[in-house]
Each structure stands twice: as structure tokens, then as C-alpha cells.
Design a protein around this motif. Structure first.
Motif, PDB file in Angstrom:
ATOM      1  N   GLN A 120      10.617   8.091  -2.516  1.00 50.84           N
ATOM      2  CA  GLN A 120      11.623   7.391  -1.702  1.00 50.84           C
ATOM      3  C   GLN A 120      11.016   6.204  -0.954  1.00 50.84           C
ATOM      4  O   GLN A 120      11.725   5.260  -0.603  1.00 50.84           O
ATOM      5  CB  GLN A 120      12.322   8.340  -0.736  1.00 50.84           C
ATOM      6  CG  GLN A 120      11.405   8.976   0.279  1.00 50.84           C
ATOM      7  CD  GLN A 120      12.191   9.557   1.450  1.00 50.84           C
ATOM      8  OE1 GLN A 120      12.845   8.854   2.201  1.00 50.84           O
ATOM      9  NE2 GLN A 120      12.124  10.858   1.584  1.00 50.84           N
ATOM     10  N   ASN A 121       9.713   6.229  -0.728  1.00 53.74           N
ATOM     11  CA  ASN A 121       9.086   5.089  -0.063  1.00 53.74           C
ATOM     12  C   ASN A 121       8.934   3.898  -1.003  1.00 53.74           C
ATOM     13  O   ASN A 121       8.604   2.805  -0.586  1.00 53.74           O
ATOM     14  CB  ASN A 121       7.719   5.474   0.503  1.00 53.74           C
ATOM     15  CG  ASN A 121       7.863   6.250   1.780  1.00 53.74           C
ATOM     16  OD1 ASN A 121       8.337   7.382   1.757  1.00 53.74           O
ATOM     17  ND2 ASN A 121       7.508   5.648   2.900  1.00 53.74           N
ATOM     18  N   TRP A 122       9.119   4.142  -2.296  1.00 54.18           N
ATOM     19  CA  TRP A 122       8.992   3.070  -3.271  1.00 54.18           C
ATOM     20  C   TRP A 122      10.363   2.604  -3.763  1.00 54.18           C
ATOM     21  O   TRP A 122      10.513   1.511  -4.299  1.00 54.18           O
ATOM     22  CB  TRP A 122       8.131   3.559  -4.446  1.00 54.18           C
ATOM     23  CG  TRP A 122       7.409   2.428  -5.098  1.00 54.18           C
ATOM     24  CD1 TRP A 122       7.705   1.839  -6.293  1.00 54.18           C
ATOM     25  CD2 TRP A 122       6.287   1.713  -4.575  1.00 54.18           C
ATOM     26  NE1 TRP A 122       6.842   0.812  -6.536  1.00 54.18           N
ATOM     27  CE2 TRP A 122       5.960   0.704  -5.499  1.00 54.18           C
ATOM     28  CE3 TRP A 122       5.529   1.809  -3.396  1.00 54.18           C
ATOM     29  CZ2 TRP A 122       4.912  -0.186  -5.309  1.00 54.18           C
ATOM     30  CZ3 TRP A 122       4.491   0.922  -3.204  1.00 54.18           C
ATOM     31  CH2 TRP A 122       4.188  -0.047  -4.150  1.00 54.18           C
ATOM     32  N   CYS A 123      11.361   3.442  -3.592  1.00 57.44           N
ATOM     33  CA  CYS A 123      12.714   3.142  -4.069  1.00 57.44           C
ATOM     34  C   CYS A 123      13.284   1.956  -3.286  1.00 57.44           C
ATOM     35  O   CYS A 123      13.180   1.906  -2.056  1.00 57.44           O
ATOM     36  CB  CYS A 123      13.586   4.390  -3.871  1.00 57.44           C
ATOM     37  SG  CYS A 123      15.327   4.135  -4.233  1.00 57.44           S
ATOM     38  N   ILE A 124      13.875   1.009  -3.998  1.00 60.60           N
ATOM     39  CA  ILE A 124      14.469  -0.164  -3.332  1.00 60.60           C
ATOM     40  C   ILE A 124      15.994  -0.042  -3.242  1.00 60.60           C
ATOM     41  O   ILE A 124      16.673  -0.981  -2.833  1.00 60.60           O
ATOM     42  CB  ILE A 124      14.089  -1.474  -4.053  1.00 60.60           C
ATOM     43  CG1 ILE A 124      14.501  -1.415  -5.533  1.00 60.60           C
ATOM     44  CG2 ILE A 124      12.597  -1.758  -3.904  1.00 60.60           C
ATOM     45  CD1 ILE A 124      14.389  -2.726  -6.269  1.00 60.60           C
ATOM     46  N   GLY A 125      16.524   1.108  -3.679  1.00 58.90           N
ATOM     47  CA  GLY A 125      17.956   1.366  -3.501  1.00 58.90           C
ATOM     48  C   GLY A 125      18.882   0.552  -4.383  1.00 58.90           C
ATOM     49  O   GLY A 125      20.058   0.357  -4.042  1.00 58.90           O
ATOM     50  N   CYS A 126      18.384   0.093  -5.529  1.00 62.13           N
ATOM     51  CA  CYS A 126      19.225  -0.746  -6.397  1.00 62.13           C
ATOM     52  C   CYS A 126      20.321   0.063  -7.111  1.00 62.13           C
ATOM     53  O   CYS A 126      21.279  -0.476  -7.605  1.00 62.13           O
ATOM     54  CB  CYS A 126      18.362  -1.465  -7.427  1.00 62.13           C
ATOM     55  SG  CYS A 126      17.552  -0.324  -8.573  1.00 62.13           S
ATOM     56  N   ARG A 127      20.156   1.365  -7.216  1.00 62.51           N
ATOM     57  CA  ARG A 127      21.104   2.314  -7.829  1.00 62.51           C
ATOM     58  C   ARG A 127      21.242   2.162  -9.350  1.00 62.51           C
ATOM     59  O   ARG A 127      22.209   2.643  -9.931  1.00 62.51           O
ATOM     60  CB  ARG A 127      22.485   2.215  -7.154  1.00 62.51           C
ATOM     61  CG  ARG A 127      22.490   2.836  -5.785  1.00 62.51           C
ATOM     62  CD  ARG A 127      23.738   2.531  -5.019  1.00 62.51           C
ATOM     63  NE  ARG A 127      23.657   1.218  -4.431  1.00 62.51           N
ATOM     64  CZ  ARG A 127      24.651   0.346  -4.399  1.00 62.51           C
ATOM     65  NH1 ARG A 127      25.812   0.650  -4.911  1.00 62.51           N
ATOM     66  NH2 ARG A 127      24.487  -0.830  -3.839  1.00 62.51           N
ATOM     67  N   CYS A 128      20.288   1.500  -9.980  1.00 61.60           N
ATOM     68  CA  CYS A 128      20.307   1.433 -11.452  1.00 61.60           C
ATOM     69  C   CYS A 128      20.269   2.842 -12.036  1.00 61.60           C
ATOM     70  O   CYS A 128      20.963   3.159 -13.007  1.00 61.60           O
ATOM     71  CB  CYS A 128      19.092   0.651 -11.962  1.00 61.60           C
ATOM     72  SG  CYS A 128      19.162  -1.095 -11.585  1.00 61.60           S
ATOM     73  N   CYS A 129      19.439   3.703 -11.432  1.00 63.89           N
ATOM     74  CA  CYS A 129      19.284   5.074 -11.957  1.00 63.89           C
ATOM     75  C   CYS A 129      20.571   5.870 -11.806  1.00 63.89           C
ATOM     76  O   CYS A 129      20.899   6.708 -12.647  1.00 63.89           O
ATOM     77  CB  CYS A 129      18.126   5.777 -11.251  1.00 63.89           C
ATOM     78  SG  CYS A 129      18.324   5.816  -9.453  1.00 63.89           S
TER      79      CYS A 129
END
Ligand code: SF4
Ligand code: SF4
Length: 313
Positions: free
Chosen positions: A197-206
Motif C-alpha cells: 500500500q505504500n507503493w500503490c498510487i491509487g490509479c485503480r487499474c487493478c
């Protein structure tokens, strides 16, 4: 190679190389957000700046990783008013986790949903659930278009209906992993698909890529009552998440890597849920796969789930 956000990268394996995360995330940030990020960071405290510049989890080693875990433990302990541990227990050799669910037993009581919420520190307000139980008509069989996720659980099992709990299927070929532009999500050697979660940029592609609707985006800051917060956490699992990142089921990584069952397996009152090591020929999941009529959700997509449904009768 240049990557476009949300585009599956056919040249990337589901287990990206150790350094993939760092270079791609920095590259991604360079594409537009650097000025805004620097402005934001100038107004932050030291701990927030430290978290922002933290390396990808798989690049953090030895004392550096220990320092990050200790910082998180301090922050969570302060926030929740009790000692919180953040483990980094690695995958054991010779283990590939798998799950089996007996549709002939499940009564749709949703106890698994709420045990999962409690164990994995999911937000209570707004509510986040990693498991969705679907009610289906026996006559129609598994017709997901007709499934009801909002049935009244006080009246189960309803005559003429059966229940299909769905969470992350821990695919061997996870679509979510291949679309992540920054390598924030990957498949561990024991098969668990995780998110840093510290690397996730929240783009929501996944979120868009997952064919099972298994990922949840934190639109608001998650809220967990202090008294109910589970202090036994794993970095890649149930530690409290932040606003603007994605989360999902990890087979209770904080439990299963210590030899325990996932919370949903333990709580199920009818024994519909089975869990174990697919590489162990004497495990219960292997017995089920080899001896029962099993099926996979959306098998035609070739995502190769490690979550098997079966009829125990
Ligand atoms: S079910 Fe969805 S979130 Fe889970 S591994 Fe498969 S694609 Fe990824
Ligand atoms: S939301 Fe996070 S984990 Fe999902 S694709 Fe974007 S960066 Fe990766």
C-alpha cells in the motif's frame, strides 16, 4: 520499455523483478506529478516524508526493512492505543496455498464476511468487505447476472436458493498484477497476491482488471474502532490501510504463514471452507481437487484461480 497505465504488459511476468517497482514508480511520477508532490511534501512532517520515500517492499532488506516495520508499529500503536506488531513473515518453501469451498454446505450466513472484516482491519465506516456472498436460484444454477449480493441474511438458507461466496481468487495468472503501472501488486512464492500500500498510487487499474470484482479502493480514510483493531498484522496483509489505496483478501497472510487457518475457515459454522497447501499430496485441498467435482469461476478467462468450488455430496 515505456508503460501505459492500465495496459497489460505481456513482457512482464506475474512476479516482476526486484527492481521493477522503484524504476517504474519513479518514472510514472516523473510523467506529471512531481511538482505537486514536492509542494505537498514540503508541508508534511518527517514521518510522512519518510513513508513517501520508502523503497518498494521487495527492495527493503535487513536493517532498512526493520526500521520501516518499527516505524509503522510505532505509528499504529500510537493511533490505536495498544501494542501493534507488523510482521514480514516470508513464504515458506514448498508451499502453494489453495482454497476450496463446498457449495452444498454454505448457508449464506455471512459469518465469514464479518470475521474477515474483524481479522483484517477492514473499515467499518465506510464499510469495506473483502468477501461478497451471492444468493442464487437453484433452478438457474451459477448465473452471475442473476445473483443477489444484498439478500437478507436473517432468513437463510432460503428455499430454492444456494450461496456463492466470492473473494480474491488468488489467480496464478493475475490480471491485476499485469496492469499495475508501478509494480505495487505481485504474486508471492506461496501464491498469495499482495499489495504494497505504500507503493500503490491509487490509479485503480487493478480494480478494473480483476474479473472477480475482488479489489476494494479506499475512497475515504478507513475507520476501525480502537477496541476492535486486530494488533497482530503483516506488512502485506491486515495492517491498517490508508485513504486512496487498493486492498483485497490475502488468505489472511498474517495467519497462514504462521500455520493457522484463515479467519473465514475457522468461523464457518457448517465447515464449508477448506484451506491448505496444494503442493502437499496429503492435504485436504488436494484430496478435494482430486476426488470431488470442482469448478473455477470464469475458467474461460484462463486466470487460473487457486480458489476451487466443489459439491461435497
Ligand atoms: S481475483 Fe482479481 S485481485 Fe485476485 S488475483 Fe485474480 S485478478 Fe487479482
Ligand atoms: S491501484 Fe495501486 S495496486 Fe492497483 S494498479 Fe494502481 S498502483 Fe497498482
Amino acid at each position: 520499455m515505456k508503460r501505459t497505465p492500465c495496459a497489460p504488459d505481456s513482457q512482464r511476468s506475474s512476479t516482476p523483478p526486484e527492481t521493477a517497482g522503484t524504476s517504474t514508480r519513479r518514472g510514472f511520477l516523473k510523467q506529471g506529478a512531481v511538482a505537486a508532490a514536492l509542494g505537498f511534501l514540503a508541508s508534511c512532517d518527517a514521518a510522512t516524508r519518510e513513508a513517501f520515500f520508502q523503497k518498494h517492499f521487495r527492495e527493503l532488506k535487513g536493517p532498512e526493512r526493520k526500521k520501516v516495520l518499527e516505524r509503522l508499529e510505532r505509528e499504529y500503536s500510537r493511533e490505536y492505543g495498544k501494542p501493534v506488531t507488523v510482521a514480514d513473515t516470508p513464504a515458506a518453501e514448498g508451499v502453494l496455498f489453495g482454497y476450496a469451498l463446498d457449495l452444498s454446505r454454505c448457508i449464506g450466513c455471512r459469518r465469514c464476511v464479518y470475521a474477515c472484516v474483524k481479522e483484517n482491519n477492514q473499515s467499518r465506516d465506510p464499510q469495506v468487505h473483502w468477501i461478497t456472498v451471492l444468493e442464487l436460484e437453484k433452478e438457474k444454477g451459477i448465473d452471475l447476472a442473476e445473483a443477489d449480493a444484498y439478500y437478507d441474511a436473517k432468513q437463510v438458507p432460503r428455499e430454492g436458493h444456494f450461496y456463492l461466496p466470492v473473494a480474491c481468487q488468488q489467480c496464478r495468472r493475475p490480471q491485476c498484477v499485469s496492469v499495475c503501472p508501478v509494480g505495487a501488486t505481485w504474486q508471492e512464492p506461496d501464491g498469495i497476491v499482495v499489495v504494497d500500500q505504500n507503493w500503490c498510487i491509487g490509479c485503480r487499474c487493478c480494480v478494473a482488471a480483476c474479473p472477480y470484482g475482488a479489489r476494494r479502493f479506499n475512497w475515504a480514510a478507513p475507520s476501525i474502532p480502537k477496541g476492535e483493531m486486530n494488533p497482530d498484522t503483516h506488512y502485506l496483509g491486515n495492517r491498517p490501510r490508508m485513504k486512496g489505496v487498493v486492498e483485497k483478501c490475502t488468505f489472511c497472510i498474517q495467519r497462514v504463514r504462521k500455520g493457522r487457518y484463515p479467519a473465514c475457515v475457522e468461523v464457518c459454522p457448517v465447515g464449508a471452507r477448506k484451506f491448505g497447501n496444494l503442493l502437499d499430496p496429503s492435504s485436504e485441498v488436494r484430496y478435494i481437487i482430486e476426488n470431488k467435482r470442482i469448478f473455477l469461476l470464469k475458467e474461460d478467462l484462463n486466470t487460473q484461480p487457486k480458489f476451487f468450488y466443489f459439491y461435497g455430496v
